[in-house]
Design an enzyme around this catalytic site. Structure first.
Site, PDB file in Angstrom:
ATOM      1  N   ALA A   1       0.754  -1.147   0.029  1.00 49.57           N
ATOM      2  CA  ALA A   1      -0.045   0.113   0.078  1.00 49.57           C
ATOM      3  C   ALA A   1       0.863   1.141   0.158  1.00 49.57           C
ATOM      4  O   ALA A   1       0.696   2.263  -0.702  1.00 49.57           O
ATOM      5  CB  ALA A   1      -0.893  -0.015   1.137  1.00 49.57           C
ATOM      6  N   ASP A   2       1.900   1.338   0.766  1.00 48.51           N
ATOM      7  CA  ASP A   2       2.854   2.430   1.009  1.00 48.51           C
ATOM      8  C   ASP A   2       3.551   2.659  -0.316  1.00 48.51           C
ATOM      9  O   ASP A   2       3.551   3.705  -1.047  1.00 48.51           O
ATOM     10  CB  ASP A   2       3.971   2.218   2.082  1.00 48.51           C
ATOM     11  CG  ASP A   2       3.636   2.908   3.315  1.00 48.51           C
ATOM     12  OD1 ASP A   2       2.964   4.131   3.245  1.00 48.51           O
ATOM     13  OD2 ASP A   2       3.817   2.458   4.190  1.00 48.51           O
TER      14      ASP A   2
END
Length: 393
Positions: free
Chosen positions: A172-173
């Site tokens: 996600a990052d």
């Protein structure tokens, strides 16, 4: 060899981000030749400098060093009028501003996109947040773990019947950082066409969800929430890790031709006629039984022996390696120059992962070591026509 400038030479990026998603995005831009100016608070700088990962020699952690090469560091106190004035001096020289504060923080500091675009209408202003600037989750903390949990990613990780598990790689990052970089490049292309900057945003939540391509497809096709499959694939079988005599290998027999080749190499030709495995749909429905059959055939020989035979037989396969092998012994990693060293003024020579991009006309380069906090304050402010106070590093 080329004498052309780097792809993004002449593009100046003001980087207000910290930790991972934003620094990963701006490192990509910096590797491509952009002049990335990392704007940090004078007290401690980026959170990862001292409180994340491993510190080896100096105070800056290896987590910080891994994400901030090719950047210059400027210390500016955005909570002071003088600091905001310095920032806007830089804005007038910049092409891109990127921040990953919680929604509303940039506005409260006086450096939100509306104010910045009013000062320089050609700016491309990008925001990365946990859940986006609007919506019921907008104020939630922006953590990769939480985004993976709330997008469904953790519900499909791990082995069937096991506890929820996150992806060890923070998708996600890193995904938000990559999507943001793509958006910035698209906005710069649009600006080259019409002369106008713009605002863009993405989030960890949306990045995690956007990468859930097979999982969403399965849900819409079946009406049921996908379950964890371990290393298996949602759309084909066999396409997963399988045990051998001394470890594991991966095999990707994801069409009928490769399935027959696999059976030939493993000497289990009778499985081709087995009605349980008649086609991909049947093989997926009987995946557990298929694994038993294949692992029984693989049990007599080593991973390396089987991988050699599978590749020779035209079957996609590979061994499962650990990072000790990948980072120190893998001949392909070395041939592709995926590890580079940087001479850091405090740490000495450090190893970092290279950019995976290969631009043969405008090569990607590692030009600068990760900066010390405030290392370039005086020179950058001077470039913007603003004298740095004597006390500023």
């Amino acid at each position: 060899m080329t004498d052309r400038k780097p792809a993004l030479a002449g593009i100046r990026v003001l980087d207000l981000t910290q930790v991972m998603s934003g620094p990963f995005c701006t490192m990509m831009l910096a590797d491509l030749g952009a002049d990335v100016i990392k704007v940090e608070n004078p007290t401690a700088g980026d959170q990862t400098r001292k409180s994340w990962g491993y510190s080896v020699v100096g105070e800056d952690s290896r987590a910080f060093l891994s994400l901030n090469r090719n950047k210059r560091s400027v210390t500016i106190d955005l909570k002071s009028p003088a600091g905001v004035e310095q920032f806007y001096d830089l804005v007038r020289t910049a092409d891109v501003v990127i921040e990953n504060f919680r929604p509303g923080v940039a506005d409260r500091l006086g450096v939100g996109h509306e104010s910045v675009l009013a000062a320089n209408p050609r700016i491309v202003y990008a925001s990365i947040s946990g859940f986006g600037q609007t919506g019921p989750y907008a104020a939630y903390p922006g953590y990769d773990l939480i985004a993976q949990a709330m997008t469904g990613v953790m519900s499909v990780m791990g082995e069937p019947g096991g506890a929820p598990m996150k992806s060890a790689v923070p998708i996600a990052d890193l995904g938000a950082g990559m999507f943001c970089a793509v958006g910035i490049l698209a906005a710069l292309t649009a600006r080259a066409r019409d002369g106008q900057g713009q605002y863009l945003e993405t989030s960890l939540f949306e990045a995690g969800l956007a990468m859930s391509v097979w999982e969403s497809t399965e849900y819409w096709a079946t009406g049921e929430s996908p379950e964890p499959l371990g290393s298996a694939n949602r759309m084909s079988a066999p396409y997963q890790a399988l045990a051998t005599a001394d470890g594991y290998l991966t095999v990707g027999a994801n069409n009928e031709k490769l399935w027959r080749r696999l059976c030939d190499v493993l000497h289990v030709e009778h499985l081709v006629q087995d009605p349980r495995f008649a086609d991909n749909n049947h093989r997926m429905s009987h995946r557990d039984e298929l694994v038993v059959e294949l692992e029984a055939a693989l049990a007599g020989r080593s991973t390396d022996e089987w991988v050699a035979d599978l590749l020779a037989g035209g079957v996609p396969a590979g061994p499962i390696r650990d990072y000790d092998f990948v980072l120190t012994k893998d001949p392909h990693v070395q041939a592709r120059k995926m590890i580079v060293t940087i001479d850091h003024p405090i740490e000495g020579e450090i190893a970092v992962l290279a950019s995976p991009l290969r631009l043969y006309g405008t090569p990607v380069e590692v030009r600068l070591a990760p900066p010390l906090l405030g290392q370039h304050t005086a020179e950058v402010l001077a470039e913007a026509g603003h004298a740095a106070p004597p006390s500023v590093a």
